[in-house]
Scaffold this motif. Sequence first.
Motif, short mmCIF file in Angstrom:
data_model
loop_
_atom_site.label_atom_id
_atom_site.label_comp_id
_atom_site.label_asym_id
_atom_site.label_seq_id
_atom_site.Cartn_x
_atom_site.Cartn_y
_atom_site.Cartn_z
N THR A 15 65.19 23.47 30.83
CA THR A 15 65.00 22.01 30.79
C THR A 15 64.47 21.49 32.11
O THR A 15 63.59 20.62 32.16
CB THR A 15 66.33 21.32 30.45
N GLY A 16 65.01 22.03 33.22
CA GLY A 16 64.53 21.62 34.53
C GLY A 16 63.07 21.96 34.74
O GLY A 16 62.31 21.18 35.32
N GLN A 17 62.65 23.14 34.27
CA GLN A 17 61.24 23.51 34.38
C GLN A 17 60.36 22.61 33.52
O GLN A 17 59.24 22.27 33.90
CB GLN A 17 61.07 24.97 33.96
N TYR A 18 60.88 22.23 32.36
CA TYR A 18 60.11 21.36 31.47
C TYR A 18 59.87 19.99 32.09
O TYR A 18 58.79 19.42 31.99
CB TYR A 18 60.86 21.23 30.14
N PHE A 19 60.91 19.46 32.77
CA PHE A 19 60.80 18.13 33.35
C PHE A 19 59.98 18.12 34.65
O PHE A 19 59.65 17.05 35.15
CB PHE A 19 62.19 17.56 33.65
N ASN A 20 59.67 19.28 35.19
CA ASN A 20 58.90 19.34 36.44
C ASN A 20 57.80 20.39 36.29
O ASN A 20 57.89 21.49 36.81
CB ASN A 20 59.81 19.69 37.62
N SER A 21 56.76 20.02 35.57
CA SER A 21 55.65 20.92 35.33
C SER A 21 54.35 20.24 35.73
O SER A 21 54.34 19.10 36.20
CB SER A 21 55.60 21.33 33.84
N SER A 22 53.25 20.95 35.53
CA SER A 22 51.94 20.39 35.91
C SER A 22 51.52 19.24 35.01
O SER A 22 50.67 18.43 35.38
CB SER A 22 50.88 21.50 35.86
N ALA A 111 55.87 4.97 39.43
CA ALA A 111 54.62 5.64 39.07
C ALA A 111 54.27 6.78 40.02
O ALA A 111 53.40 7.60 39.71
CB ALA A 111 53.48 4.63 39.03
N GLU A 112 54.94 6.85 41.17
CA GLU A 112 54.63 7.88 42.15
C GLU A 112 55.43 9.15 41.88
O GLU A 112 56.61 9.09 41.55
CB GLU A 112 54.93 7.37 43.57
N LYS A 113 54.79 10.30 42.03
CA LYS A 113 55.47 11.58 41.87
C LYS A 113 56.21 11.94 43.15
O LYS A 113 55.74 11.67 44.25
CB LYS A 113 54.48 12.68 41.51
N LEU A 114 57.36 12.55 42.98
CA LEU A 114 58.12 13.02 44.14
C LEU A 114 57.43 14.24 44.75
O LEU A 114 56.98 15.13 44.03
CB LEU A 114 59.55 13.38 43.72
N PRO A 115 57.33 14.32 46.08
CA PRO A 115 56.72 15.48 46.72
C PRO A 115 57.48 16.76 46.39
O PRO A 115 58.71 16.78 46.37
CB PRO A 115 56.80 15.14 48.22
N GLN A 116 56.75 17.84 46.15
CA GLN A 116 57.36 19.10 45.77
C GLN A 116 57.78 19.94 46.98
O GLN A 116 58.45 20.97 46.81
CB GLN A 116 56.38 19.91 44.92
N ASN A 117 57.40 19.52 48.18
CA ASN A 117 57.72 20.31 49.37
C ASN A 117 59.03 19.90 50.02
O ASN A 117 59.35 20.35 51.12
CB ASN A 117 56.58 20.20 50.39
N ARG A 118 59.80 19.04 49.37
CA ARG A 118 61.12 18.66 49.85
C ARG A 118 62.01 18.36 48.65
O ARG A 118 61.51 18.21 47.53
CB ARG A 118 61.04 17.47 50.80
#
Length: 301
Positions: A15-22, A111-118
């Motif tokens: 579920t976590g992978q589904y909510f944070n994909s490309s 509307a902004e995506k959270l940065p993936q590097n933190r």
Amino acid sequence: MEFREEGEVEPVSPTGQYFNSSILSVAILAVLEFELPINDSQALSLLQDVFLPINPRFSSIMVSDNVDQKKQWKRVEVKLEDHVHVPIFPSKMSPESYDEYFDDYISNIAAEKLPQNRPLWEIHILKYPTSHAAGTLIFKLHHALGDGYSLMGALLSCLQSAQNPSVPLTFPSLKSSGPQTTHKTKIVSQFFSSVFQTVSDFSWSILKSNFVEDDRTPIRSGEDGVEFRPITLSTLTFSIDEIKRIKNKLGVTTNDVIAGIIFLGTRIYMQEVTKNQAMNIVRHWCYSIPETSRVTCQSMR
């Protein structure tokens, strides 16, 4: 909860992978309104000592395994300054004006995506009085961190009782307003209800994903690129006394009343938009025919 050392990893749930994909990134916005102005001088220390220890994922980023590309949570050092935002608005304005600034601000961060590097969370401290509060705190938490129930529980665990700050925050216990049933009867009823709902939801999901397409509505346009369009968030305030009165009259829970309000509001919105769209089609059709034939159209308006 066990706190992992920096660099240790934990598998990400499907579920976590589904909510944070490309193609999908879902975040939860939680708004806390305060009766007194917010003093943010202790914000970083509270986050370090209270918020971060609640869940190791608050100190982790999502990375992909080099071998099979499976996503994992990896503990990292958290720079709290990167996660705390204090916007600056014009000073000495009316609460109504700050309401508009608040609506615009929360619409923008939604509307902004959270940065993936933190780590996938942010806190926004609004120190301006609105019509509803002297100060507002906005938590933006990625849905991959957990479901709404667990995340709200984590946030509420940071709060303390006003009467006795040494004890955790508690809520009144849920009391059934309907007739009492025996323990075994209740268990059997809940079991068969859960089985039926699970089978029904699973079957309907299979049909919807393979054979049945959702109808186009004011909410689902079906157009390409709709996810990139700007969005606007609006807020409504309901009296808790009115909600309790409806709850007691219908013999339901507070969540039932709130869910009913949401569904009714959605239905009214869809009906109103559909009606306006139909009227626009009629007007367009009327103006596209010869002027000598517009008598009928005039009577339709």
